[in-house]
Design a protein around this motif. Structure first.
Motif, PDB file in Angstrom:
ATOM      1  N   VAL A 189       0.850  -1.197   0.000  1.00 40.92           N
ATOM      2  CA  VAL A 189       0.000   0.000   0.000  1.00 40.92           C
ATOM      3  C   VAL A 189       0.883   1.243   0.000  1.00 40.92           C
ATOM      4  O   VAL A 189       2.106   1.155   0.148  1.00 40.92           O
ATOM      5  N   TYR A 190       0.247   2.380  -0.149  1.00 40.58           N
ATOM      6  CA  TYR A 190       0.922   3.631   0.180  1.00 40.58           C
ATOM      7  C   TYR A 190       0.797   3.882   1.674  1.00 40.58           C
ATOM      8  O   TYR A 190       1.764   4.233   2.341  1.00 40.58           O
ATOM      9  N   ALA A 191      -0.404   3.714   2.219  1.00 33.78           N
ATOM     10  CA  ALA A 191      -0.617   3.922   3.656  1.00 33.78           C
ATOM     11  C   ALA A 191      -1.451   2.796   4.269  1.00 33.78           C
ATOM     12  O   ALA A 191      -1.077   2.230   5.286  1.00 33.78           O
ATOM     13  N   GLY A 192      -2.590   2.479   3.665  1.00 39.99           N
ATOM     14  CA  GLY A 192      -3.433   1.401   4.201  1.00 39.99           C
ATOM     15  C   GLY A 192      -3.927   1.676   5.602  1.00 39.99           C
ATOM     16  O   GLY A 192      -4.227   0.743   6.346  1.00 39.99           O
ATOM     17  N   LEU A 193      -4.029   2.957   5.946  1.00 36.86           N
ATOM     18  CA  LEU A 193      -4.379   3.312   7.318  1.00 36.86           C
ATOM     19  C   LEU A 193      -5.749   2.788   7.712  1.00 36.86           C
ATOM     20  O   LEU A 193      -5.968   2.424   8.876  1.00 36.86           O
ATOM     21  N   PHE A 194      -6.680   2.723   6.759  1.00 32.00           N
ATOM     22  CA  PHE A 194      -8.035   2.252   7.060  1.00 32.00           C
ATOM     23  C   PHE A 194      -8.018   0.870   7.689  1.00 32.00           C
ATOM     24  O   PHE A 194      -8.818   0.555   8.577  1.00 32.00           O
ATOM     25  N   LEU A 195      -7.106   0.017   7.225  1.00 28.48           N
ATOM     26  CA  LEU A 195      -7.070  -1.367   7.700  1.00 28.48           C
ATOM     27  C   LEU A 195      -6.665  -1.432   9.168  1.00 28.48           C
ATOM     28  O   LEU A 195      -7.198  -2.237   9.938  1.00 28.48           O
ATOM     29  N   PHE A 196      -5.753  -0.571   9.573  1.00 32.22           N
ATOM     30  CA  PHE A 196      -5.286  -0.563  10.951  1.00 32.22           C
ATOM     31  C   PHE A 196      -6.238   0.200  11.859  1.00 32.22           C
ATOM     32  O   PHE A 196      -6.373  -0.134  13.041  1.00 32.22           O
ATOM     33  N   ASP A 197      -6.901   1.222  11.326  1.00 27.72           N
ATOM     34  CA  ASP A 197      -7.903   1.937  12.113  1.00 27.72           C
ATOM     35  C   ASP A 197      -9.105   1.047  12.414  1.00 27.72           C
ATOM     36  O   ASP A 197      -9.671   1.096  13.515  1.00 27.72           O
ATOM     37  N   SER A 198      -9.496   0.233  11.427  1.00 23.97           N
ATOM     38  CA  SER A 198     -10.678  -0.620  11.613  1.00 23.97           C
ATOM     39  C   SER A 198     -10.339  -1.942  12.290  1.00 23.97           C
ATOM     40  O   SER A 198     -11.244  -2.671  12.726  1.00 23.97           O
ATOM     41  N   ASN A 199      -9.052  -2.263  12.390  1.00 23.33           N
ATOM     42  CA  ASN A 199      -8.612  -3.485  13.078  1.00 23.33           C
ATOM     43  C   ASN A 199      -7.487  -3.105  14.043  1.00 23.33           C
ATOM     44  O   ASN A 199      -6.311  -3.386  13.771  1.00 23.33           O
ATOM     45  N   PRO A 200      -7.831  -2.462  15.152  1.00 18.59           N
ATOM     46  CA  PRO A 200      -6.802  -1.920  16.047  1.00 18.59           C
ATOM     47  C   PRO A 200      -5.858  -2.965  16.638  1.00 18.59           C
ATOM     48  O   PRO A 200      -4.756  -2.628  17.058  1.00 18.59           O
ATOM     49  N   ASP A 201      -6.287  -4.230  16.655  1.00 24.16           N
ATOM     50  CA  ASP A 201      -5.426  -5.286  17.184  1.00 24.16           C
ATOM     51  C   ASP A 201      -4.551  -5.918  16.107  1.00 24.16           C
ATOM     52  O   ASP A 201      -3.827  -6.884  16.384  1.00 24.16           O
ATOM     53  N   LEU A 202      -4.594  -5.391  14.888  1.00 25.54           N
ATOM     54  CA  LEU A 202      -3.878  -6.015  13.777  1.00 25.54           C
ATOM     55  C   LEU A 202      -2.379  -6.156  14.025  1.00 25.54           C
ATOM     56  O   LEU A 202      -1.823  -7.231  13.758  1.00 25.54           O
ATOM     57  N   PRO A 203      -1.674  -5.139  14.529  1.00 30.00           N
ATOM     58  CA  PRO A 203      -0.239  -5.333  14.776  1.00 30.00           C
ATOM     59  C   PRO A 203       0.043  -6.502  15.720  1.00 30.00           C
ATOM     60  O   PRO A 203       0.964  -7.298  15.480  1.00 30.00           O
ATOM     61  N   ASP A 204      -0.756  -6.634  16.772  1.00 25.28           N
ATOM     62  CA  ASP A 204      -0.575  -7.754  17.702  1.00 25.28           C
ATOM     63  C   ASP A 204      -0.896  -9.075  17.016  1.00 25.28           C
ATOM     64  O   ASP A 204      -0.200 -10.090  17.241  1.00 25.28           O
ATOM     65  N   GLN A 205      -1.926  -9.092  16.180  1.00 24.90           N
ATOM     66  CA  GLN A 205      -2.276 -10.310  15.452  1.00 24.90           C
ATOM     67  C   GLN A 205      -1.152 -10.732  14.514  1.00 24.90           C
ATOM     68  O   GLN A 205      -0.824 -11.918  14.423  1.00 24.90           O
ATOM     69  N   LEU A 206      -0.567  -9.758  13.831  1.00 24.00           N
ATOM     70  CA  LEU A 206       0.518 -10.071  12.914  1.00 24.00           C
ATOM     71  C   LEU A 206       1.722 -10.626  13.668  1.00 24.00           C
ATOM     72  O   LEU A 206       2.377 -11.575  13.204  1.00 24.00           O
ATOM     73  N   ALA A 207       2.014 -10.045  14.820  1.00 20.92           N
ATOM     74  CA  ALA A 207       3.131 -10.537  15.625  1.00 20.92           C
ATOM     75  C   ALA A 207       2.877 -11.970  16.087  1.00 20.92           C
ATOM     76  O   ALA A 207       3.774 -12.823  16.040  1.00 20.92           O
ATOM     77  N   GLU A 208       1.659 -12.263  16.514  1.00 17.53           N
ATOM     78  CA  GLU A 208       1.329 -13.616  16.962  1.00 17.53           C
ATOM     79  C   GLU A 208       1.413 -14.613  15.814  1.00 17.53           C
ATOM     80  O   GLU A 208       1.877 -15.746  15.991  1.00 17.53           O
ATOM     81  N   LYS A 209       0.975 -14.200  14.641  1.00 17.38           N
ATOM     82  CA  LYS A 209       1.053 -15.099  13.491  1.00 17.38           C
ATOM     83  C   LYS A 209       2.507 -15.390  13.129  1.00 17.38           C
ATOM     84  O   LYS A 209       2.866 -16.519  12.783  1.00 17.38           O
ATOM     85  N   ALA A 210       3.351 -14.371  13.201  1.00 14.38           N
ATOM     86  CA  ALA A 210       4.763 -14.569  12.916  1.00 14.38           C
ATOM     87  C   ALA A 210       5.400 -15.515  13.929  1.00 14.38           C
ATOM     88  O   ALA A 210       6.213 -16.377  13.574  1.00 14.38           O
ATOM     89  N   LYS A 211       5.029 -15.363  15.189  1.00 11.98           N
ATOM     90  CA  LYS A 211       5.562 -16.255  16.225  1.00 11.98           C
ATOM     91  C   LYS A 211       5.158 -17.703  15.976  1.00 11.98           C
ATOM     92  O   LYS A 211       5.877 -18.637  16.340  1.00 11.98           O
ATOM     93  N   ALA A 212       3.983 -17.872  15.335  1.00 12.92           N
ATOM     94  CA  ALA A 212       3.485 -19.212  15.040  1.00 12.92           C
ATOM     95  C   ALA A 212       4.044 -19.764  13.728  1.00 12.92           C
ATOM     96  O   ALA A 212       3.687 -20.873  13.325  1.00 12.92           O
TER      97      ALA A 212
END
Length: 218
Positions: free
Chosen positions: A81-104
């Protein structure tokens, strides 16, 4: 493979099984259609079947679909994306979800527009939002900071002129074309799902890989 089987591919026009075609084409560094032109129609039919649905604008994509694709992804998450801010605003837990998926064991690759690049400046002007696009890219990166220290989560900046935003979750990909003069949110979204032997999903992912190789560490 038995050499006699390969000989029959060459001398009798026999088309090998799909897996053997792919391996042979990969080894020789050519497209399978170059070796076996008859499979082109099969690929065209499969590629058409990859399209799950079409949305007239990004806002028409159901919010539960984004959540579901994010939740179900276990192997690969790729975002260009250029920013994709909408995705993170509408899914505030997304950074934590991505980290958990990477750990798995998942691979997470995120490409954001370099806020200092000419491409982002130009796109901001074309969308009539000026420097706000660069600001959004900076905010998205800030949101991602908690996940960036997790092995398996990679964030890069790019200065590419994007023709599409790409959101890949395992074998599903949402493609948001960029229409000149219109913000990304006003443009259509196509939902594709990977099918063996088809071309569309892989075509967009090759585009992602091209941009990824050109990006730099955030």
């Amino acid at each position: 493979m038995d050499p006699k089987s390969v000989e029959r591919w060459i001398t009798t026009g026999r088309t090998p099984h799909r897996g053997h075609r792919w391996k042979a084409a990969s080894f020789l560094g050519v497209d399978e259609v170059y070796l076996w032109p008859s499979v082109e129609k099969q690929a065209e039919k499969a590629s058409t079947s990859e399209l799950i649905t079409y949305y007239p604008h990004r806002g028409a994509v159901p919010a539960p679909l984004w959540s579901s694709l994010i939740e179900k992804a276990t192997n690969q998450v790729d975002i260009l994306v250029y920013a994709g801010l909408f995705l993170f605003d509408s899914n505030p837990d997304l950074p934590d979800q991505l980290a958990e998926k990477a750990k798995a064991g998942a691979q997470v690759r995120i490409l954001l527009g370099d806020p200092d690049s000419e491409a982002v400046r130009q796109r901001g002007e074309e969308e009539s939002i000026g420097g706000d696009l660069a600001a959004r890219a900076r905010i998205t990166r800030r949101y991602l900071e908690p996940a960036m220290s997790t092995p398996g989560v990679e964030v890069r900046l790019h200065d590419t002129i994007l023709y599409n935003s790409i959101y890949r979750f395992d074998e599903d990909v949402l493609v948001n074309p960029h229409v000149l003069g219109a913000p990304a949110g006003q443009n259509p979204v196509m939902h594709f799902r990977y099918l063996p032997g088809a071309r569309t999903f892989q075509h967009y992912m090759r585009s992602f890989d091209y941009a990824w190789e050109r990006g730099r560490e955030a």
